[in-house]
Design a protein around this motif. Structure first.
Motif, PDB file in Angstrom:
ATOM      1  N   SER A 251     -82.077  23.342 -55.504  1.00  0.00           N
ATOM      2  CA  SER A 251     -81.657  22.624 -56.704  1.00  0.00           C
ATOM      3  C   SER A 251     -82.399  23.145 -57.935  1.00  0.00           C
ATOM      4  O   SER A 251     -83.604  23.423 -57.879  1.00  0.00           O
ATOM      5  CB  SER A 251     -81.949  21.126 -56.544  1.00  0.00           C
ATOM      6  OG  SER A 251     -81.758  20.443 -57.768  1.00  0.00           O
ATOM      7  N   LYS A 252     -81.677  23.252 -59.059  1.00  0.00           N
ATOM      8  CA  LYS A 252     -82.288  23.715 -60.312  1.00  0.00           C
ATOM      9  C   LYS A 252     -82.426  22.559 -61.305  1.00  0.00           C
ATOM     10  O   LYS A 252     -82.445  22.772 -62.518  1.00  0.00           O
ATOM     11  CB  LYS A 252     -81.444  24.848 -60.900  1.00  0.00           C
ATOM     12  CG  LYS A 252     -81.478  26.118 -60.067  1.00  0.00           C
ATOM     13  CD  LYS A 252     -80.662  27.245 -60.691  1.00  0.00           C
ATOM     14  CE  LYS A 252     -79.190  27.085 -60.372  1.00  0.00           C
ATOM     15  NZ  LYS A 252     -78.394  28.253 -60.820  1.00  0.00           N
ATOM     16  N   LYS A 253     -82.583  21.368 -60.779  1.00  0.00           N
ATOM     17  CA  LYS A 253     -82.645  20.165 -61.606  1.00  0.00           C
ATOM     18  C   LYS A 253     -83.746  20.237 -62.660  1.00  0.00           C
ATOM     19  O   LYS A 253     -83.540  19.876 -63.816  1.00  0.00           O
ATOM     20  CB  LYS A 253     -82.856  18.944 -60.713  1.00  0.00           C
ATOM     21  CG  LYS A 253     -82.954  17.636 -61.464  1.00  0.00           C
ATOM     22  CD  LYS A 253     -83.238  16.489 -60.520  1.00  0.00           C
ATOM     23  CE  LYS A 253     -83.436  15.193 -61.294  1.00  0.00           C
ATOM     24  NZ  LYS A 253     -83.761  14.060 -60.377  1.00  0.00           N
ATOM     25  N   ASP A 254     -84.927  20.674 -62.285  1.00  0.00           N
ATOM     26  CA  ASP A 254     -86.068  20.708 -63.219  1.00  0.00           C
ATOM     27  C   ASP A 254     -86.382  22.123 -63.693  1.00  0.00           C
ATOM     28  O   ASP A 254     -87.538  22.449 -64.006  1.00  0.00           O
ATOM     29  CB  ASP A 254     -87.309  20.103 -62.563  1.00  0.00           C
ATOM     30  CG  ASP A 254     -87.137  18.622 -62.285  1.00  0.00           C
ATOM     31  OD1 ASP A 254     -86.583  17.931 -63.149  1.00  0.00           O
ATOM     32  OD2 ASP A 254     -87.551  18.165 -61.202  1.00  0.00           O
TER      33      ASP A 254
END
Length: 218
Positions: A180-183
């Motif tokens: 995931s590249k959420k942050d």
């Protein structure tokens, strides 16, 4: 005996404590080595004029992130590029607890010890950190360094049928490992993505027989 003697330099106690950690040699077994995965967010890409805005780091041991071992600091800086703020979102007037560059260095050195430092496109982060150390009259970092962009290439199958890129971004690795590249574009967020990618890479390399420090750095 020569006429000139090497001048003895007295460094602060926090540097001496950091340097003394290297009196202990690194272990050979990769599962027993403490890696510190690190990322910096900066005002730009000029090593002399730009500055670090934040540092994020976390520890990896035995192919797992050590949940209790992480750090993230925000530095008090007065030099900003508006185009870069749009990327990392660190605003000058944002209400965050900030510390001085020297305080950040002290915290980072205490966290690092003699661990192996890991970063994506590590040369940039390493140079930024060393420039900060230089501004405070301190030597360069002593840690061994690994670059996940370079390590990833070692996992790829060599075949004329497979096209390899010259450069792999952190986004590339996140996509390839379904991370995931959420942050993304926060120091600790990017360090976390890099750490997950590093664990995947390390696992692949270990299956190829890379089980010692010497083989990893070969």
């Amino acid at each position: 005996m020569g006429i000139f003697k090497k001048k003895h330099v007295n460094h602060p106690i926090f540097w001496e404590n950091y340097a003394s950690a290297f009196d202990r040699p690194l272990l050979e077994d990769l599962k027993k080595i403490r890696f510190v995965v690190l990322d910096t967010e900066t005002t730009g890409f000029d090593y002399e004029t730009d500055r670090m805005l934040s540092i994020g780091a976390l520890a990896v041991t035995d192919n797992a992130i050590a949940a209790a071992e992480s750090m993230e600091v925000f530095l008090n800086q007065y030099y900003y590029h508006s185009k870069n703020v749009a990327i990392h979102g660190i605003l000058k007037k944002e209400q965050r607890e900030v510390i001085s560059e020297l305080e950040a260095i002290q915290l980072l050195l205490a966290f690092l010890g003699n661990s192996v430092l890991v970063a994506h496109h590590a040369a940039f982060d390493l140079r930024m950190l060393n420039e900060a150390l230089k501004r405070h009259g301190l030597p360069k970092l002593k840690n061994k360094v690994l670059d996940t962009a370079t390590l990833y290439k070692k996992t790829l199958i060599r075949s004329p049928l497979l096209q390899r890129k010259e450069h792999y971004s952190l986004d590339d690795l996140a996509d390839k490992f379904d991370i995931s590249k959420k942050d993304r574009h926060t120091a600790l967020g990017d360090a976390y993505i890099t750490a997950l990618a590093f664990i995947k890479i390390l696992s692949r390399l270990q299956k190829k027989g890379v089980t010692t420090r010497k083989k990893l750095f070969k």
